[in-house]
Design an enzyme around this catalytic site. Sequence first.
Site, PDB file in Angstrom:
ATOM      1  N   SER A 245       3.613  28.727  78.525  1.00 41.95           N
ATOM      2  CA  SER A 245       2.859  28.012  77.899  1.00 41.95           C
ATOM      3  C   SER A 245       2.345  28.560  76.697  1.00 41.95           C
ATOM      4  O   SER A 245       2.185  27.890  75.333  1.00 41.95           O
ATOM      5  CB  SER A 245       1.491  27.472  78.484  1.00 41.95           C
TER       6      SER A 245
ATOM      7  N   SER B 293       4.118  31.725  75.580  1.00 37.62           N
ATOM      8  CA  SER B 293       4.934  32.715  75.308  1.00 37.62           C
ATOM      9  C   SER B 293       6.282  32.369  75.530  1.00 37.62           C
ATOM     10  O   SER B 293       6.867  31.263  76.029  1.00 37.62           O
ATOM     11  CB  SER B 293       4.724  33.827  76.179  1.00 37.62           C
TER      12      SER B 293
ATOM     13  N   LYS C 116       8.456  39.705  76.204  1.00 43.61           N
ATOM     14  CA  LYS C 116       7.602  38.546  76.281  1.00 43.61           C
ATOM     15  C   LYS C 116       6.941  38.368  74.744  1.00 43.61           C
ATOM     16  O   LYS C 116       6.284  39.645  74.386  1.00 43.61           O
ATOM     17  CB  LYS C 116       6.688  38.674  77.443  1.00 43.61           C
TER      18      LYS C 116
ATOM     19  N   SER D  35      10.292  44.754  82.424  1.00 47.20           N
ATOM     20  CA  SER D  35      11.560  44.949  83.289  1.00 47.20           C
ATOM     21  C   SER D  35      12.108  43.712  83.238  1.00 47.20           C
ATOM     22  O   SER D  35      11.590  42.619  83.371  1.00 47.20           O
ATOM     23  CB  SER D  35      11.102  45.498  84.611  1.00 47.20           C
TER      24      SER D  35
ATOM     25  N   ALA E  81      14.272  40.844  84.896  1.00 47.65           N
ATOM     26  CA  ALA E  81      14.588  40.216  86.082  1.00 47.65           C
ATOM     27  C   ALA E  81      15.540  39.196  85.948  1.00 47.65           C
ATOM     28  O   ALA E  81      15.402  38.006  85.742  1.00 47.65           O
ATOM     29  CB  ALA E  81      13.489  39.537  86.764  1.00 47.65           C
TER      30      ALA E  81
ATOM     31  N   GLU F 107      14.007  33.021  88.894  1.00 48.61           N
ATOM     32  CA  GLU F 107      13.103  32.684  89.822  1.00 48.61           C
ATOM     33  C   GLU F 107      13.662  32.448  91.227  1.00 48.61           C
ATOM     34  O   GLU F 107      14.645  31.763  91.332  1.00 48.61           O
ATOM     35  CB  GLU F 107      12.364  31.457  89.279  1.00 48.61           C
TER      36      GLU F 107
ATOM     37  N   ASP G 194      -2.021  33.168  91.843  1.00 46.38           N
ATOM     38  CA  ASP G 194      -1.226  32.287  91.476  1.00 46.38           C
ATOM     39  C   ASP G 194       0.242  32.607  92.021  1.00 46.38           C
ATOM     40  O   ASP G 194       1.074  32.241  91.319  1.00 46.38           O
ATOM     41  CB  ASP G 194      -1.312  31.801  90.222  1.00 46.38           C
TER      42      ASP G 194
ATOM     43  N   GLU H  73       7.901  29.972  91.659  1.00 42.28           N
ATOM     44  CA  GLU H  73       8.103  30.109  90.237  1.00 42.28           C
ATOM     45  C   GLU H  73       7.671  31.461  89.711  1.00 42.28           C
ATOM     46  O   GLU H  73       8.321  32.026  88.641  1.00 42.28           O
ATOM     47  CB  GLU H  73       7.412  29.081  89.425  1.00 42.28           C
ATOM     48  N   ASN H  74       6.810  32.338  90.442  1.00 43.59           N
ATOM     49  CA  ASN H  74       6.328  33.634  89.730  1.00 43.59           C
ATOM     50  C   ASN H  74       7.083  34.603  90.668  1.00 43.59           C
ATOM     51  O   ASN H  74       6.709  35.820  90.403  1.00 43.59           O
ATOM     52  CB  ASN H  74       4.658  33.593  90.029  1.00 43.59           C
TER      53      ASN H  74
HETATM   54  P1  ATP Z   1       2.686  30.187  81.859  1.00 44.65           P
HETATM   55  O1  ATP Z   1       1.822  31.704  81.765  1.00 44.65           O
HETATM   56  O2  ATP Z   1       2.692  29.100  81.062  1.00 44.65           O
HETATM   57  O3  ATP Z   1       2.243  29.772  83.479  1.00 44.65           O
HETATM   58  P2  ATP Z   1       4.779  31.626  82.732  1.00 44.65           P
HETATM   59  O4  ATP Z   1       3.768  32.879  83.326  1.00 44.65           O
HETATM   60  O5  ATP Z   1       5.865  31.188  83.583  1.00 44.65           O
HETATM   61  O6  ATP Z   1       4.043  30.633  82.118  1.00 44.65           O
HETATM   62  P3  ATP Z   1       5.816  33.814  81.131  1.00 44.65           P
HETATM   63  O7  ATP Z   1       5.653  34.834  82.016  1.00 44.65           O
HETATM   64  O8  ATP Z   1       5.690  33.584  79.537  1.00 44.65           O
HETATM   65  O9  ATP Z   1       5.269  32.326  81.448  1.00 44.65           O
HETATM   66  O10 ATP Z   1       7.407  33.287  81.533  1.00 44.65           O
HETATM   67  C1  ATP Z   1       8.098  32.434  81.062  1.00 44.65           C
HETATM   68  C2  ATP Z   1       9.475  32.350  81.726  1.00 44.65           C
HETATM   69  O11 ATP Z   1      10.348  33.414  81.441  1.00 44.65           O
HETATM   70  C3  ATP Z   1       9.495  32.706  83.527  1.00 44.65           C
HETATM   71  O12 ATP Z   1       9.148  31.146  84.054  1.00 44.65           O
HETATM   72  C4  ATP Z   1      10.603  33.433  83.640  1.00 44.65           C
HETATM   73  O13 ATP Z   1      11.511  32.169  84.013  1.00 44.65           O
HETATM   74  C5  ATP Z   1      10.933  34.056  82.608  1.00 44.65           C
HETATM   75  N1  ATP Z   1      10.584  35.501  82.426  1.00 44.65           N
HETATM   76  C6  ATP Z   1       9.403  35.970  82.379  1.00 44.65           C
HETATM   77  N2  ATP Z   1       9.432  37.310  82.628  1.00 44.65           N
HETATM   78  C7  ATP Z   1      10.407  37.574  83.044  1.00 44.65           C
HETATM   79  C8  ATP Z   1      11.258  38.723  83.228  1.00 44.65           C
HETATM   80  N3  ATP Z   1      10.572  40.089  83.211  1.00 44.65           N
HETATM   81  N4  ATP Z   1      12.746  38.773  83.564  1.00 44.65           N
HETATM   82  C9  ATP Z   1      13.389  37.679  83.264  1.00 44.65           C
HETATM   83  N5  ATP Z   1      12.896  36.648  83.229  1.00 44.65           N
HETATM   84  C10 ATP Z   1      11.289  36.666  82.940  1.00 44.65           C
END
Ligand code: ATP
Length: 472
Positions: free
Chosen positions: A35, A37, A54, A103, A105, A109, A148, A152-153
């Site tokens: 949302s 980033s 990020k 790092s 990933a 997900e 949370d 997805e996380n």
């Molecule tokens: P919100 O904060 O709106 O709930 P979010 O936590 O999913 O969203 P971000 O942490 O900004 O938002 O991540 C957005 C997306 O980017 C994630 O859903 C994931 O698919 C990808 N992502 C985030 N961190 C990583 C990472 N370390 N490696 C690979 N992909 C990532």
Amino acid sequence: MASSTGEASNDKEVGSDLRKKREDFEFGKILGEGSYSTVLLATDKVSKKLYAMKILSKHHIVKEKKVPYVKREKDVLVKINHPFFVKLFFTFQDKENLYYGLSLAEKGEILDYIRRVGSFDEHGSQFYSAEIILALEYLHSLDIIHRDLKPENILLNNEMHIQITDFGTAKILEDGEERANSFVGTAEYVSPELLQSKVAYKSSDIWALGCILYQLLSGRPPFHAPNEYLCFQKITKLEYMFPDGFPDHAKDLISKILILAPDKRIGCEQMGGYQPLKTHKFYTGIDWAKLPETQPPQILPYLPAKSKDDQALTSDYNIMNDRPLSDDFDERFLSAFGLGDPDNPLKSSSSASITSNRETKLERQAKESPWHQFVNNELIVKSGLVDKRKGLFSKRRQLILTDAPRLYYVDPVAMELKGEIPWNHRMHVELKNWRIFFVHTPDRTYYLDDPTGHSQQWVNTITEWIERARSS
Ligand code: ATP
């Protein structure tokens, strides 16, 4: 554990690093968007190390009043140093943005994998839920509640180990504090105490773990409803069921986790902490100490067998949308078009005759077939009821193959087009047994069960149309 970001950094490296700047990195594809980033693949131009960068827009964060969220995320990330969590290596900022070097990933997900295969087999579910347990044990030892936790996380790195992320709603407990006030979380994984008293405990994360384990094995979270309100009602009434085929040890474990009272859940401090959870029968064979170095099992779908005779796969699962079979219409319909030989639908209608009589057939199809409305004026070459299986759940659908070729599926009760198996030159069909066949597409495998036991016909016909499409 090897990582594309190389050595794990120590905490001193974390923090606003004035030496680093945007120009030091080469940015690649978008890994995801949140949302507030955007996360981009970034390569350090000197070290060539890969990061998930990020990028948060300062203007957007302030405008949306998300400063505390961003601050909390960083506070938690700085504290965490464990193989099963996304690691923050550095941060820096410029006039417009904040930058977090995380790092990477690579595999995205875990939710995508659940969707792709339907649900994980017992070994996969055991392994991945065990990794989540180790991660939670560590997080809780730091007095941090995630609040949370959901598929997805839970990201996966290149070696397919978990990397838990998203600490925007996490809570660091102060000295002696046991609970966090305020409402956060995601409907399907939220704990009853959060709904009823707006408090979260460490065991609220264990509740989410129970929901995730249930989802890994069955394909769906236990509290599943068309809207949040109904979902919350189910949670507070502890209204869930195990579909047929759910493994017994997992059932036992989940029923010890999904308990309304937070202090009665297996794994919580009042119930003896993590030990009873880790020694539960479901985790027999897990080497907890070596988990980060253990090669993760291949992700395979969970398709439990019905009997000993049924060696490959069976249809022993709960048909959520069960209703009496009424598929004879299709055979009558297809016969009327000379398409209905159940052993070989194409035998009685060669491709030449299909082409020459296409217009006539289409006219008749338009008048007589209830499925014509769904197929964009294409000629139906095979159609029948199948149970479209996702994990341990399935839905009855009318599967319709047309001469486009395309594969549509329709809800035969609501008479609603539900979707399409995307036709792709790389797709292929696999017969599992007399009822079950798979349609493999590059993004997903569709598990289909022909309740009339003619899966071979589906495989033959679809394969024939794949070959025709390839050669045309
Ligand atoms: P919100 O904060 O709106 O709930 P979010 O936590 O999913 O969203 P971000 O942490 O900004 O938002 O991540 C957005 C997306 O980017 C994630 O859903 C994931 O698919 C990808 N992502 C985030 N961190 C990583 C990472 N370390 N490696 C690979 N992909 C990532």
